[in-house]
Design an enzyme around this catalytic site. Structure first.
Site, PDB file in Angstrom:
ATOM      1  N   VAL A  26       0.756  -1.061   0.164  1.00 11.87           N
ATOM      2  CA  VAL A  26       0.279   0.100   0.318  1.00 11.87           C
ATOM      3  C   VAL A  26       0.781   1.672  -0.297  1.00 11.87           C
ATOM      4  O   VAL A  26       0.672   2.611  -0.927  1.00 11.87           O
ATOM      5  CB  VAL A  26      -1.370   0.037   1.068  1.00 11.87           C
ATOM      6  N   PRO A 177       5.067   5.484 -37.140  1.00  9.96           N
ATOM      7  CA  PRO A 177       5.483   4.980 -37.984  1.00  9.96           C
ATOM      8  C   PRO A 177       3.536   4.268 -38.482  1.00  9.96           C
ATOM      9  O   PRO A 177       4.349   4.191 -39.961  1.00  9.96           O
ATOM     10  CB  PRO A 177       6.050   3.036 -37.351  1.00  9.96           C
ATOM     11  N   ASP A 200       2.860  15.935 -42.684  1.00  4.12           N
ATOM     12  CA  ASP A 200       3.516  15.194 -43.554  1.00  4.12           C
ATOM     13  C   ASP A 200       2.464  14.009 -44.418  1.00  4.12           C
ATOM     14  O   ASP A 200       1.542  13.145 -43.904  1.00  4.12           O
ATOM     15  CB  ASP A 200       4.786  14.212 -42.972  1.00  4.12           C
ATOM     16  N   LYS A 222       1.631  19.475 -50.533  1.00  6.11           N
ATOM     17  CA  LYS A 222       1.471  20.786 -51.279  1.00  6.11           C
ATOM     18  C   LYS A 222       1.383  21.591 -50.849  1.00  6.11           C
ATOM     19  O   LYS A 222       0.369  22.552 -51.914  1.00  6.11           O
ATOM     20  CB  LYS A 222      -0.324  19.907 -51.632  1.00  6.11           C
ATOM     21  N   GLY A 254       7.533   8.554 -37.602  1.00  8.76           N
ATOM     22  CA  GLY A 254       8.106   8.215 -37.100  1.00  8.76           C
ATOM     23  C   GLY A 254       8.773  10.099 -35.916  1.00  8.76           C
ATOM     24  O   GLY A 254       7.782   9.958 -34.777  1.00  8.76           O
TER      25      GLY A 254
END
Length: 410
Positions: A26, A177, A200, A222, A254
Site C-alpha cells: 500500500v 510509424p 506529412d 502540397k 516517426g
C-alpha cells in the site's frame, strides 16, 4: 457518517509533515504521489518493500525502522495507516482523530477520516473519483471511471476546450510509424487541441479523420513552393499560422529528429520568436522491424544496431555515411529511405567485407494494414526488390537478427 458522502478536496502538502505507517505494498503505491506533492514524509515501519527502501535510500522519505508508537502523528497534516497490525492501526486512527489529522486506513475504510480517490493525470489536470454512496463503495468502478476520463483526455476523444487565452505556438509531433494507435498520448492530445495541422505524407493519416471540422488540415507535400524550397515553404506556413494566434501541430512520421528535419523547423520558429514544443515519436527504425517480428538486437546475435539514411547512394559525393566502416560491424544495420538504392548499398557492404549471405528483410508500409515483409540476402536483395515490386516507404533490416524470430506480417 456512513449516510453522508465524502467531501472532495485537494490537499496541498508541499513542505508539510505526512506520516506513513507500514512499508508494504500500500505504501509502495501511495508514496510516489506524496513525494510528487512535495510532502515531508516520515515512514514508520520495521520493514519495507525493496521499492520503498529505495525511496528512503534516495532521501525522498525518512524511514524509522520500528513499529508505530503513540505520538507518531504529532504535528502531522495527513497520515496513511497501512500496517499489518489491526490493533496498531486502530490506535493510530484514534490518535489522528484526537489531533485532527486526516487519516486514510487501508484495512478499514469505514473507520478512516479520509479516503484516497482513484486518481489520474493528464497535462495539468488531476482527475480524482470517489464513490458518492458511502454504503456502496466500489473501488473497481471508481478506477474504471477514472481510467475512462483520463484516457479520453489523453487521446482526444474527450475534448475539454480551454476557456482562458491559449499561448499560440507550434508543436512538432512525432506521429510514429503509421498505425494511429502508436502515436504518443501527448501527441494525440495536442492534435485534438489544434487549430491547424500541417501533416506529412508518412504521418498517421487515419488520425486526421478524427479531427473536429473547424481544424484546418494542410498537406505538407502540397504546399506551393513558390520561390522557396519545400522545407522553407513549410517553415513559413508554420510561422504564418502561429503568428495569427493559432495552435499549430506539425504532424510528422516517426520521430521529428530521426531524418525528419525537425531541428530545421525548430530553428526557423526560434528565429521568428515563436514558442515550440517537441513531442518525440516512435521511430520506424525500431518499431517497423518489431512489428514484422525482427528484434534489432538479440542476446548472442547482435549487441548494437545502426540506423542510416539510404536516400543517396554510397558512391554519391553527398553521402555522409561511412559505408566501409558499417560493413565491418557485426550488429544490425537499419536503412531508411533506401529502397531504390539498396542494390548499390548491398554491393558496397559486400565489397568491404560483409558476407553476401547476410540476411536482409524489407518491411513495406510497416504497422499499417498494408504491411508486408520480403526477405532476401545481400547477394539477392537488388533482384528481389525488382521482382517483388517493393516500394517506399519501407524499412530495410540487414543482419542475423532477420532470422531470429517467427515471421510476423500483421
Amino acid at each position: 457518517m456512513a449516510e453522508h458522502p465524502a467531501y472532495p478536496v485537494g490537499l496541498r502538502l508541499a513542505g508539510r509533515r505526512v506520516v506513513v505507517l507500514g512499508g508494504g505494498q500500500v505504501a509502495q503505491r501511495r508514496l510516489p504521489a506524496l513525494i510528487a506533492a512535495g510532502a515531508d514524509i516520515l515512514l514508520v515501519s520495521p520493514e519495507a518493500t525493496p521499492s520503498v527502501e529505495a525511496m528512503a535510500d534516495a532521501g525522498e522519505i525518512v524511514w524509522e525502522r520500528r513499529p508505530y508508537a503513540d505520538g507518531d502523528l504529532a504535528d502531522a497534516w495527513y497520515a496513511l495507516i497501512a500496517t499489518s497490525d489491526p490493533e496498531a492501526n486502530t490506535r493510530a486512527s484514534a490518535e489522528g482523530e484526537a489531533h485532527r489529522v486526516w487519516c486514510v486506513r487501508s484495512d478499514d475504510a469505514d473507520a478512516a477520516t479520509a479516503w484516497t480517490p482513484a486518481t489520474g493525470h493528464s497535462e495539468g489536470v488531476t482527475v480524482a473519483v470517489l464513490t458518492t454512496d458511502a454504503r456502496g463503495r466500489d473501488p473497481r468502478h471508481t478506477a474504471a471511471v477514472r481510467d475512462a476520463v483520463v484516457e479520453g483526455l489523453r487521446d482526444g476523444t474527450l475534448v475539454a476546450p480551454h476557456h482562458r487565452t491559449r499561448t499560440p505556438g507550434v508543436a512538432l509531433v512525432g506521429g510514429g510509424p503509421g498505425d494511429p494507435d502508436l502515436i504518443t498520448v501527448r501527441g494525440r492530445r495536442l492534435l485534438a487541441e489544434a487549430d491547424v495541422v500541417i501533416a506529412d505524407r508518412l504521418g498517421p493519416r487515419d488520425l486526421l479523420a478524427e479531427l473536429p471540422p473547424h481544424v484546418e488540415v494542410i498537406d505538407a507535400a502540397k504546399i506551393p513552393y513558390g520561390r522557396f524550397m519545400a522545407q522553407e515553404a513549410i517553415n513559413n506556413a508554420l510561422i504564418e499560422h502561429a503568428r495569427k494566434g493559432r495552435s499549430v501541430v506539425r504532424l510528422k512520421g516517426g520521430d521529428p529528429y530521426v531524418f525528419g528535419r525537425g531541428m530545421e523547423e525548430l530553428q526557423a520558429l526560434a528565429e521568428a520568436g515563436i514558442p515550440c514544443t517537441v513531442v518525440p515519436g516512435i521511430s520506424s527504425s525500431i518499431s517497423v522491424p518489431g512489428a514484422a517480428g525482427i528484434p534489432v538486437t538479440h542476446r548472442g546475435v547482435a549487441h548494437e544496431f545502426t540506423v542510416v539514411s539510404g536516400h543517396v547512394a554510397p558512391d554519391d559525393e553527398r553521402s555522409l555515411v561511412d559505408w566501409p566502416a558499417l560493413a565491418r560491424l557485426t550488429g544490425t544495420l537499419v536503412v531508411l529511405m533506401g529502397v531504390d538504392k539498396i542494390g548499390k548499398i548491398a554491393e558496397t557492404l559486400v565489397a568491404h567485407g560483409r558476407s553476401p549471405d547476410t540476411p536482409v528483410a524489407l518491411v513495406q508500409e510497416g504497422t499499417t494494414a498494408a504491411q508486408r515483409r520480403v526477405d532476401a540476402t545481400l547477394a539477392t536483395v537488388a533482384e528481389t526488390v525488382r521482382a517483388e515490386d517493393v516500394r517506399p516507404p519501407a524499412v530495410i533490416v540487414i543482419g542475423e537478427v532477420v532470422g531470429v524470430g517467427p515471421r510476423t506480417t500483421e
